[in-house]
Design a protein around this motif. Structure first.
Motif, PDB file in Angstrom:
ATOM      1  N   PHE A  30      29.999  14.951  35.546  1.00 18.32           N
ATOM      2  CA  PHE A  30      31.518  14.166  35.427  1.00 18.32           C
ATOM      3  C   PHE A  30      32.307  14.913  36.557  1.00 18.32           C
ATOM      4  CE2 PHE A  30      29.537  14.042  31.351  1.00 18.32           C
ATOM      5  CZ  PHE A  30      29.695  12.852  30.967  1.00 18.32           C
ATOM      6  N   ILE A  31      33.210  13.858  37.215  1.00 19.51           N
ATOM      7  CA  ILE A  31      34.262  14.322  37.958  1.00 19.51           C
ATOM      8  C   ILE A  31      35.474  13.883  37.399  1.00 19.51           C
ATOM      9  CG2 ILE A  31      35.293  13.873  40.308  1.00 19.51           C
ATOM     10  CD1 ILE A  31      32.456  13.514  41.341  1.00 19.51           C
ATOM     11  N   VAL A  32      36.741  14.669  37.454  1.00 16.07           N
ATOM     12  CA  VAL A  32      38.054  14.285  36.973  1.00 16.07           C
ATOM     13  C   VAL A  32      38.309  13.436  37.901  1.00 16.07           C
ATOM     14  CG1 VAL A  32      40.310  15.312  36.643  1.00 16.07           C
ATOM     15  CG2 VAL A  32      38.350  16.499  35.644  1.00 16.07           C
ATOM     16  N   VAL A  33      38.871  12.079  37.641  1.00 18.78           N
ATOM     17  CA  VAL A  33      39.350  11.239  38.720  1.00 18.78           C
ATOM     18  C   VAL A  33      40.946  11.071  38.267  1.00 18.78           C
ATOM     19  CG1 VAL A  33      37.196  10.073  39.076  1.00 18.78           C
ATOM     20  CG2 VAL A  33      38.457   9.494  37.158  1.00 18.78           C
ATOM     21  N   LYS A  34      41.507  11.304  37.234  1.00 15.98           N
ATOM     22  CA  LYS A  34      42.785  11.204  37.097  1.00 15.98           C
ATOM     23  C   LYS A  34      43.265  12.247  35.971  1.00 15.98           C
ATOM     24  CE  LYS A  34      45.956   7.677  35.284  1.00 15.98           C
ATOM     25  NZ  LYS A  34      46.139   6.553  34.480  1.00 15.98           N
ATOM     26  N   VAL A  35      44.571  12.687  36.289  1.00 16.97           N
ATOM     27  CA  VAL A  35      45.151  13.681  35.633  1.00 16.97           C
ATOM     28  C   VAL A  35      46.519  13.069  35.269  1.00 16.97           C
ATOM     29  CG1 VAL A  35      46.217  15.962  35.451  1.00 16.97           C
ATOM     30  CG2 VAL A  35      44.361  15.794  36.953  1.00 16.97           C
ATOM     31  N   THR A  36      46.869  13.129  33.950  1.00 14.87           N
ATOM     32  CA  THR A  36      47.880  12.600  33.127  1.00 14.87           C
ATOM     33  C   THR A  36      49.051  13.542  32.668  1.00 14.87           C
ATOM     34  OG1 THR A  36      46.557  10.494  32.318  1.00 14.87           O
ATOM     35  CG2 THR A  36      48.782  10.933  31.489  1.00 14.87           C
ATOM     36  N   TYR A  37      50.325  13.454  33.367  1.00 11.57           N
ATOM     37  CA  TYR A  37      51.203  14.441  32.902  1.00 11.57           C
ATOM     38  C   TYR A  37      52.082  13.913  31.673  1.00 11.57           C
ATOM     39  CZ  TYR A  37      49.692  16.409  37.165  1.00 11.57           C
ATOM     40  OH  TYR A  37      49.070  17.051  38.373  1.00 11.57           O
ATOM     41  N   ASN A  38      52.759  14.647  31.183  1.00  9.03           N
ATOM     42  CA  ASN A  38      53.768  14.362  30.131  1.00  9.03           C
ATOM     43  C   ASN A  38      54.772  13.548  30.428  1.00  9.03           C
ATOM     44  OD1 ASN A  38      56.153  14.635  28.204  1.00  9.03           O
ATOM     45  ND2 ASN A  38      54.712  16.291  26.876  1.00  9.03           N
ATOM     46  N   ALA A  39      55.125  12.558  29.696  1.00  8.19           N
ATOM     47  CA  ALA A  39      56.317  11.792  30.066  1.00  8.19           C
ATOM     48  C   ALA A  39      57.705  12.494  30.169  1.00  8.19           C
ATOM     49  CB  ALA A  39      56.234  10.591  29.081  1.00  8.19           C
ATOM     50  N   ASP A  40      57.754  13.420  29.262  1.00 16.37           N
ATOM     51  CA  ASP A  40      59.160  14.043  29.229  1.00 16.37           C
ATOM     52  C   ASP A  40      59.051  15.161  30.130  1.00 16.37           C
ATOM     53  OD1 ASP A  40      60.001  12.155  27.464  1.00 16.37           O
ATOM     54  OD2 ASP A  40      58.999  13.397  25.749  1.00 16.37           O
ATOM     55  N   ASP A  41      58.038  15.773  30.592  1.00 12.43           N
ATOM     56  CA  ASP A  41      58.053  17.067  31.389  1.00 12.43           C
ATOM     57  C   ASP A  41      56.917  16.842  32.339  1.00 12.43           C
ATOM     58  OD1 ASP A  41      58.133  19.535  32.547  1.00 12.43           O
ATOM     59  OD2 ASP A  41      57.760  20.722  30.891  1.00 12.43           O
ATOM     60  N   ALA A  42      57.225  16.598  33.710  1.00  9.33           N
ATOM     61  CA  ALA A  42      56.127  16.231  34.530  1.00  9.33           C
ATOM     62  C   ALA A  42      55.286  17.402  35.043  1.00  9.33           C
ATOM     63  CB  ALA A  42      56.766  15.463  35.960  1.00  9.33           C
ATOM     64  N   GLN A  43      55.648  18.582  34.537  1.00  5.06           N
ATOM     65  CA  GLN A  43      55.036  19.821  34.961  1.00  5.06           C
ATOM     66  C   GLN A  43      53.962  20.068  33.723  1.00  5.06           C
ATOM     67  OE1 GLN A  43      55.628  21.786  37.614  1.00  5.06           O
ATOM     68  NE2 GLN A  43      57.254  20.062  37.940  1.00  5.06           N
TER      69      GLN A  43
END
Length: 77
Positions: A30-43
């Motif tokens: 598998f390959i990581v194709v998308k990383v989703t960040y927290n809506a309140d803390d983009a870090q």
């Protein structure tokens, strides 16, 4: 409590390669194709979307699940 050593940082997960210890629907690489960040803390990373190399099928899981060495190995084996 000891934490497992990992050589990757959650913010650098995009395009990394992973091998499933137990194949999922006969898919192992598998390959990581998308990383989703927290809506309140983009870090803060929340989820990753993996793409199966053979079928191009996608599924999403919490990024920390990749640290479970009984399920995932970093790189392609």
């Amino acid at each position: 409590m000891t934490h497992p050593h990992r050589s990757w940082h959650p913010k650098k997960l995009a395009n990394t390669k992973w091998t499933a210890v137990e194949p999922r629907q006969r898919e192992k690489h598998f390959i990581v194709v998308k990383v989703t960040y927290n809506a309140d803390d983009a870090q803060k990373v929340e989820q990753v979307t993996l793409e199966a190399v053979l079928s191009k099928r996608h599924f999403t899981l919490h990024w920390s699940e990749l640290a479970d060495e009984t399920q995932w190995c970093s790189g392609w084996l």
